[in-house]
Design a protein around this motif. Structure first.
Motif: not given
Ligand SMILES: Nc1ncnc2c1ncn2[C@@H]1O[C@H](COP(=O)(O)OP(=O)(O)OP(=O)(O)O)[C@@H](O)[C@H]1O
Ligand SMILES: Nc1ncnc2c1ncn2[C@@H]1O[C@H](COP(=O)(O)OP(=O)(O)OP(=O)(O)O)[C@@H](O)[C@H]1O
Ligand SMILES: [Mg+2]
Ligand SMILES: [Mg+2]
Lengths: 365, 283, 410, 307, 365
Positions: A276-286, A348-354
């Motif tokens: 339900d919840r996920v940590r999402v990351g984007f590199r600024p230069e992309e 897109i980088h995804c990480f498990d929030p726990t």
């Protein structure tokens, strides 16, 4: 040249202090540094990099686990018997000896014949271009020269392993870049196994064959610079490596595979990952920016623009979060502009929030 | 091969044990004599001078302390020593802090020679000054006066005080004083609002050192006083005279003389060492 | 720049009715002055004693010398003894007294202690002469008759040998500092019938008598082993007195106050177990050394008449009686010596009276300090067997000749 | 314009001088004047026992100083005392400092307690050792006897050599802690990484000490040697109390400073005594310079580099 | 807000030292800092930035020339009378005072009424988010917090001018970036004239309205970040600003308008500028690389490749010189490759080899 193997190595300081349950400074480090590789230990201050290096060098005892060099257990070996050279952060040049004596000291202690010492010293001195200062004392040298002397001292020993503890951190920016290049060339020429401690990710990226990312005494990731940068194994690695920092936020599932940054219209499609919840990351230069037409809301508002010459960093307020995008040149938007963030080109980088572990995108689609 | 002879770990442990034992021996040698003097002051001398000293706790008595503290001939010197010690300290700190601050902050010619000559004072044997000093003090009516002792000690201790304080003041970042100037302090305010409070621990240590030095002095006090201004060390030394060597009283007086110094030293040890050694390292 | 004190008017005479106030510097030997004498003096003369200070004997010399050197007048009256009378007298720091100011019935050794080369620089406050003290308990334990004193040195040595067992020694003395070494040698010199100087102050102590005396002294320690080795480190008579009072020493030669120490409550001895008699002689029947003390007047004093009044007051019969009775010192005047009350209070006075028949000397000189220092080095070396007594004394005598030449004013 | 700036600098300088004045004034008045007076006396025939007529005799006192056997004797004793307390003391201090520089439990308390002997006033120090080495009642004999090392009481303070050794011991005991802490501070000033580098370079304990530790505590070492030389040459209080003010037995503890005291205050020979004291002062300075030369000076080069 | 005018300002230290002819530390600085502007003094260490700042603040006397603030000569004005606040490199917080007292001290010395002090302190503290540490002593604060306190102290004074002496140099990289952004926002809100000393060109670029580039006590260029970057006035400015450094080399005229890097086949067309030798510069990120076909020589050989994550720096040996090109991504060439350097997209910077001054391209064609 030698292979270094760490097998669940741990270190506890101050075991003897009155019964306080001492915490592990370093724990459960397991990895193999291949012969001839240049490996960086990367991590924030206090994460145990120096401790690890010291254990490899034999300057600290191993509390648990073991270290093998070329397959041989070295626990009982004194530092000088491990056939390695150490370049210290503060250079640790002997202030009372001339540069020549500094370089020769380790050889003398090993009873290398005199003429052999002379050849080796002059050889390593010319390699690092410090022949002219051989008679000077370290105090009379500039930071860069000291750095070279420290390197020459290590090289003259012709060890199987080089250990570097943040050797560039005391140099100014320009010199740092220069020495970094030289270090890389040097490694190519000598080919000795090198372990390099740094907290500067740029240094680690440019120099290394493999990078060990550490945090709080634990191994976060062991991989090539490419892996570290493009497939960070944990959220920590993702946020630590890369400059400017990766934009990371918690997104909530709205409908199948679609996730939204709460309070904004910014959404990403992650496919079905079962969270339900996920940590999402984007590199600024992309990421890219598009100023929205007047009257429309857009994802967020430009807060400031920082020109860096060839690129500019644009800071965007996205709900209650900040989002950084690096755009080419001096940029086209100004503070106050409403913009959309375009992430089509971005990985897109995804990480498990726990667990903070990477969610393999392989699983996604 | 050495490393196969004993395991590295075991070797480390052995070294640690040996060193521990040596530390204990050293400490015993350093502390025992003083402890023995304390014993002398609380046990009747008969108990200690027997073949085997009788150290049973029941023998302990504080009589000799009671005796000394009720003896006006002994109380006077105690009071004198306290007054002289405190006043000397205050004077040294007042004149010394100002001087040291100026040396540390203002670059004027002769700054280095001044500091060096301060140290040279340490080379003067007191003996050489005793008679002229006596004549000087007597001619201005300060012989056998506490004030005479105070100014003399101040002069002797000032160089040391300045030497120490300079190193403490030099450690204050100049930017703090610049900040204070921008904040609107004049030079005097910078001194007492910024520099002195910042050097406070160092100043305290220096003050304690000044106190200790003046408190412990024997020779000058012996020469420059006769009766009204006699200080504790002189009185203590006098416990062995032609017709009065009383070991218990001497030991008791010794303990009483040493205690304040000990307490102060222990309180300020860290700073005393720092002050002296930093001066040293700076040479 | 300063006028020499010697150039001022001649010897001080009694005259007028002194008044005003005086300051006194004394050693801490006597307590009777501050207890009662001062009050009596003030009452009788109307002179006020503004301050009466007592200093440690060992400290007094330096203090007084410094004071005089600075022409300080903070004390009108200072304590003196044979050595200082000579030293400070010759330096011109003590006021010379006219013969008329000196009481008539003074005992000669007492007067010697305040004089130098015929000039009188003060008046004595008490007489002190060494006598022999022994521990009767130890005598009895070792089967010796405790009532008879040894008639001569050989008997004394024999006795001492018998008394020496284990940690108990037959004899002890105090030669741990220069003055002590000098005194112990002087005593031996005198009982051998020798003299320190001839009439012109040429040192002659290295003659036969001196060598014999020192040899006998060394023998006590090295040959007969009856002398407590601690003697070499005892620096004052008080420690010797304490040692004797601890009851493990057979015989000591000591000043009169030994009586008080030995009969005090903390002592192992009592009145009854304390023997007292003449010091046994070698070539003469007996002899002893003198340690009398007195008062002198500071040359720079502003009130010398009043100071003289104090000096004279201390020499009066009433005060002297008190000193004998309360403190155990010998009186300075013959009349008190004869007084029955005195003998009753101080039994050793009897011995003293006998002593007056024999030589008692001190040879106070201006060069005393230097000489004591030089002599003591030789004596201690002789005692430790590092030089022969003969060589030791010869060497000391050479030094002494130089000192005499330097200091003896023609 | 420049005038105003100049004025500001002058104001600053004047303020600095104002701050310095009181201290300098006190020192000059109470030390400078007597010092000058003493030097004046040293050129005079000034013996108080010979009356108050003094006359200038040029360098005669200093000539006597050179030829006087008593001075030679005292210098010999001083040399013995100083060499042991200075060289031995500092060497011992380094050893103990190295011992205390290790990490062990209670290190702080040990360092604090170490200051006890330093804080004991010199007079008390004398009394203390007298209590211990007294020939008849001292604890030293009691202990040695009970350990069976000696059978009869040793008269420590009656033998010149023994007394001198006790004096050496007493002074060392008193000053060692300070030297130790000085050396300890110096050792802690040596960067730990140097030791690590030495370990990697294969230096054993001995080589590490001689080639790394010692050269790196040169400055403090020199300071310790200078300071201790000054103290050793000027030792007085302990001798005074330990020997009952005599410098005995048999002059066995009459060091040059004590001889100056005796000459000045016992013999009242002020002129000669002053010459002696001035001589001592020169000696002290010479020795300080000697140490500075031995250690290659205050290293002007390095200073220039720092500036 | 105030305008600061420097009129041929010079500074000589140590005039009073025994006759040594003292050199000018700073000389002949002339420029106007407009009211409300944020101006950076940029230059290498020791070039006189701090000295200039101190002269503006009144902490050092001016040796020659004069400084006007709002048109008024300030030579004989004490620092506290100039209505400015100074933020020091080491923060210069009073360690014996609490944060509150630190901020209030300058106000107290100025006899601001007590309640007014309270309002101002709490106002500036909340602005910098340090209300919670007002009672702490500086020792208990982290570097970032100290930095904020120093800023708060300056703000509370509400001065017309802010002077900053490398305020960020003691912070670690992450914190530095953060604080830099905040500083920018702060300046926008307060609008006070700010003079900012730094030797970090990135900092100067991102923050400033105008940049003063200095070298060895002399003014090199005074202009906007854009001008500094794209039209460096001197060779020094060109090489100092921009990261990686601009590639600069001496080219020789071969035929009309064509210049060659000696010993290589690398040429540029500069048009007719009337010089035989000229210094030519290219920014690494404006150049491109092309691996030449096997058998051809190309301009040079790739010496090393340093991946930085999103871009890589490629070092090329060009004759006896090094040439750096920044390429996107992890790059496609490897050490040893022969490459051509393509400069068509690049702006060419030319400098006179004797005066080091920019040769205006306007003159060229
Ligand atoms: N000798 C020691 N005794 C006790 N704790 C120690 C010791 N040395 C290091 N530590 C602790 O171990 C942890 C890791 O230290 P280490 O020096 O290995 O960190 P680091 O990663 O090298 O950091 P940095 O980048 O600041 O050098 C730190 O928290 C430190 O306080
Ligand atoms: N008080 C002073 N007396 C003499 N010379 C000084 C003084 N202060 C600075 N200098 C000299 O003036 C020159 C410029 O110093 P300044 O501090 O202004 O440089 P900077 O540009 O701030 O350098 P940094 O970036 O290292 O702070 C330096 O060479 C320095 O040595
Ligand atoms: Mg580290
Ligand atoms: Mg600067």
């Amino acid at each position: 040249m030698a292979q270094i193997e760490l097998i669940s190595v741990g270190k506890v300081y101050g075991k003897t202090r009155r019964g306080k349950a001492a915490e592990n400074t370093v724990s459960d480090l397991t990895y193999v540094i291949e012969s001839g590789h240049f490996v960086s230990l990367l991590g924030p201050s206090g994460c145990g990099k120096t401790t690890t290096l010291n254990m490899i060098a034999g300057l600290e005892d191993v509390s648990s686990g073991e270290i093998l060099i070329d397959g041989r257990k070295v626990d009982d070996l004194e530092p000088d018997k491990r056939d390695l050279a150490f370049v210290f952060q503060d250079y640790a040049l002997y202030p009372h000896m001339s540069v020549y004596e500094n370089i020769a000291f380790g050889l003398r202690m090993r009873k290398v014949p005199k003429h052999e010492i002379e050849t080796r010293v002059s050889d390593s001195a010319s390699r690092l271009d410090i022949r002219s200062v051989l008679k000077s004392k370290p105090k009379q040298l500039s930071g860069g020269q000291c750095q070279r002397v420290a390197l020459a001292r290590a090289i003259a020993r012709r060890p199987a392993v080089f250990l570097f503890d943040e050797p560039l951190s005391n140099l100014d920016a320009l010199l740092r870049d220069q020495t970094r290049s030289e270090l890389k060339l040097l490694h190519r020429e000598l080919g000795a196994t090198s372990v390099y401690v740094t907290h500067d990710q740029e240094e680690a990226m440019t120099l290394s064959d493999r990078i060990v990312v550490m945090s709080r005494g634990r191994l976060e990731q062991f991989g090539t610079p490419f892996e570290i940068y493009h497939e960070p194994a944990t959220e920590f690695v993702a946020s630590f490596v890369g400059k400017p920092r990766m934009n990371l936020f918690t997104a909530l599932r709205t409908k199948n595979g679609r996730y939204t940054l709460p309070g904004t219209t910014f959404t990403v499609d992650l496919g079905e990952i079962g969270l339900d919840r996920v940590r999402v990351g984007f590199r600024p230069e992309e990421c890219e920016l598009r100023v929205v037409e007047p009257g429309t809301h857009g994802h967020g508002v430009v807060r400031s623009v920082e020109p860096l010459g060839n690129v500019s960093d644009v800071l965007i307020t996205l709900g209650d979060q900040q989002f950084m995008v690096r755009v080419p040149g001096f940029g086209t938007c100004a503070p106050g502009d409403r913009v959309d963030i375009i992430t089509t080109r971005a990985r897109i980088h995804c990480f498990d929030p726990t667990t903070f572990l990477r969610i393999s995108r392989g699983r996604v689609s | 091969m050495r490393e196969s002879w004993l395991s590295r770990n075991l070797r480390h442990h052995l070294t640690a044990w040996t060193c521990g034992a040596l530390v204990i021996v050293v400490m015993v040698i350093f502390l025992a004599p003083f402890v023995w003097m304390i014993a002398y002051s609380v046990y009747p001398s008969t108990a200690l001078q027997a073949g085997v000293p009788d150290l049973s706790l029941t023998n302990i008595t504080l009589d000799s302390y009671g005796q000394l503290f009720s003896d006006p001939m002994f109380l006077g010197p105690i009071v004198n020593s306290v007054i002289v010690g405190l006043s000397t300290t205050v004077m040294c700190m007042a004149a010394g802090a100002a001087c040291a601050y100026a040396i540390a902050r203002f670059r004027f010619r002769g700054r280095q020679p001044l500091l060096l000559s301060m140290m040279t004072v340490q080379a003067i044997p007191v003996i050489v000054l005793a008679v002229p000093l006596f004549i000087l003090l007597r001619s201005v009516g300060l012989y056998d006066q506490l004030l005479g002792l105070i100014v003399t000690y101040t002069a002797f201790i000032l160089p040391l005080v300045i030497w120490m304080l300079v190193s403490f003041f030099e450690e204050i970042p100049p930017s703090l004083e610049r900040a204070a100037r921008i904040d609107g302090c004049n030079r005097l305010q910078i001194m007492y609002k910024i520099a002195f409070p910042l050097a406070a621990p160092g100043m305290a240590a220096t003050a304690i050192l000044a106190f200790i030095t003046s408190w412990s002095d024997f020779f000058l006090a012996k020469v420059l006083t006769s009766n009204t201004a006699v200080t504790l060390p002189v009185k203590t030394a006098a416990f062995q005279g032609l017709f009065a060597m009383d070991y218990t009283s001497a030991a008791t007086a010794g303990v009483i003389t040493a205690i304040p110094v000990l307490v102060l030293t222990l309180v300020a040890q860290k700073w005393i060492i720092r002050g002296l050694t930093e001066g040293a390292v700076k040479g | 720049s300063t006028t020499s004190p010697q150039s001022s008017a001649g010897p001080l005479k009694t005259g007028g009715k002194p008044s005003g106030q005086i300051n006194i510097l004394d050693d801490n030997t006597n307590s009777v002055f501050k207890d009662s004498t001062i009050a009596a003096f003030e009452k009788q003369t109307g002179i006020k004693v503004a301050s009466y200070q007592q200093g440690n004997f060992n400290d007094l010399h330096d203090k007084m010398a410094t004071m005089f050197a600075a022409q300080d007048a903070s004390f009108d009256v200072v304590m003196t003894w044979a050595g200082w009378s000579a030293e400070f007298g010759q330096a011109g720091w003590l006021q010379e007294l006219d013969k008329t100011a000196v009481p008539s019935d003074l005992i000669q050794p007492a007067l010697d202690a305040v004089s130098w080369r015929g000039k009188i620089y003060g008046l004595p406050k008490f007489v002190s002469v060494q006598t022999m003290f022994w521990n009767k308990d130890i005598y009895k334990k070792n089967g010796i008759d405790p009532h008879v004193a040894p008639a001569n040195w050989d008997e004394f040595v024999k006795l001492a040998k018998k008394l020496t067992t284990g940690s108990q020694f037959g004899y002890a003395c105090d030669m741990g500092n220069p003055a002590g070494a000098y005194q112990n040698f002087l005593r031996m010199l005198l009982i051998c019938g020798g003299e320190m100087y001839d009439a012109d102050y040429n040192p002659i102590f290295a003659g036969e008598a001196g060598v014999e005396g020192l040899t006998k002294l060394v023998e006590l320690l090295q040959l007969h082993r009856v002398m407590d080795p601690a003697s070499l480190q005892i620096t004052n008579a008080s420690d010797l007195a304490d040692l004797f009072a601890r009851g493990t020493t057979g015989i000591v030669f000591n000043w009169p106050f030994q009586y008080a120490v030995a009969t005090a409550a903390t002592s192992k001895l009592t009145k009854d177990s304390l023997g007292n008699g003449l010091i046994p002689g070698i070539s003469v029947t007996s002899a002893s050394i003198d340690g009398s003390e007195g008062f002198a007047i500071n040359k720079y004093s502003k009130n010398k008449e009043a100071a003289l009044a104090w000096l004279q007051f201390v020499a009066t019969e009433t005060v002297q009686l008190q000193i004998v009775e309360k403190e155990g010192w010998f009186p300075v005047s013959k009349s008190v010596l004869e007084a029955p009350t005195a003998v009753a209070a101080l039994p050793v006075l009897t011995t003293y009276k006998e002593t007056t028949r024999y030589v008692t000397k001190r040879y106070g000189t201006p060069w005393g300090n230097e000489f004591d220092q030089a002599l003591s080095i030789q004596i201690i070396n002789a005692m430790n067997g590092k030089t022969s007594p003969k060589d030791a004394l010869a060497s000391a005598q050479t030094t002494a000749q130089g000192l005499v030449k330097k200091y003896l004013k023609k | 314009m420049a005038g105003l700036a100049e004025l500001g600098r002058k104001r600053e300088t004047r303020f600095g001088l104002l701050l310095i004045t009181p201290a300098v004034l006190i020192i000059v008045m109470l030390l400078g004047y007597p010092m000058g007076y003493a030097i004046f006396m040293s050129f005079q025939q000034w013996n108080d026992k010979l009356g108050a007529d003094h006359r200038a005799i040029g360098l005669a006192n200093y000539e006597q100083l050179v030829s006087d056997p008593a001075v030679h004797e005292a210098m010999g004793l001083t040399a013995y005392f100083s060499v042991i307390t200075v060289v031995g003391g500092v060497a011992l201090a380094i050893s103990i400092a190295i011992l205390l520089n290790r990490t062990f439990r209670g290190r702080t308390i040990v360092r604090v307690l170490l200051l006890v002997p330093w804080a004991v006033p010199p007079v008390v120090n004398g009394i203390m050792w007298k209590l211990i080495f007294d020939g008849s009642v001292g604890i030293a004999n009691t202990i040695l006897k009970s350990l069976g090392i000696i059978s009869a009481s040793v008269q420590w303070l009656s033998d010149p050599a023994a007394t001198m050794n006790i004096l050496v011991f007493a002074e060392t005991w008193k000053l060692l802690p300070f030297l130790c802490l000085l050396m300890l501070a110096a050792l802690q000033g040596v960067p730990r990484s140097l030791y690590r580098a030495a370990a990697i370079d294969g230096a054993d304990a001995w080589n590490t000490f001689w080639r790394i530790t010692l050269p790196n505590i040169r400055g403090p070492l020199m300071f310790a040697l200078i300071v201790q030389s000054m103290w050793s040459l000027k030792v007085f209080d302990t001798i005074y109390v330990l020997t009952g003010g005599s410098g005995g037995p048999a002059g066995g503890t009459t060091t040059i400073n004590f001889l100056a005291y005796l000459t000045n205050f016992s013999n009242l020979d002020r002129g000669y005594g002053s010459a002696m004291a001035v001589g001592i002062m020169i000696l002290v300075l010479v020795i300080a310079v000697f140490w500075i030369l031995v250690f290659g000076g205050f290293n002007r080069k390095r200073r220039a580099a720092d500036a």
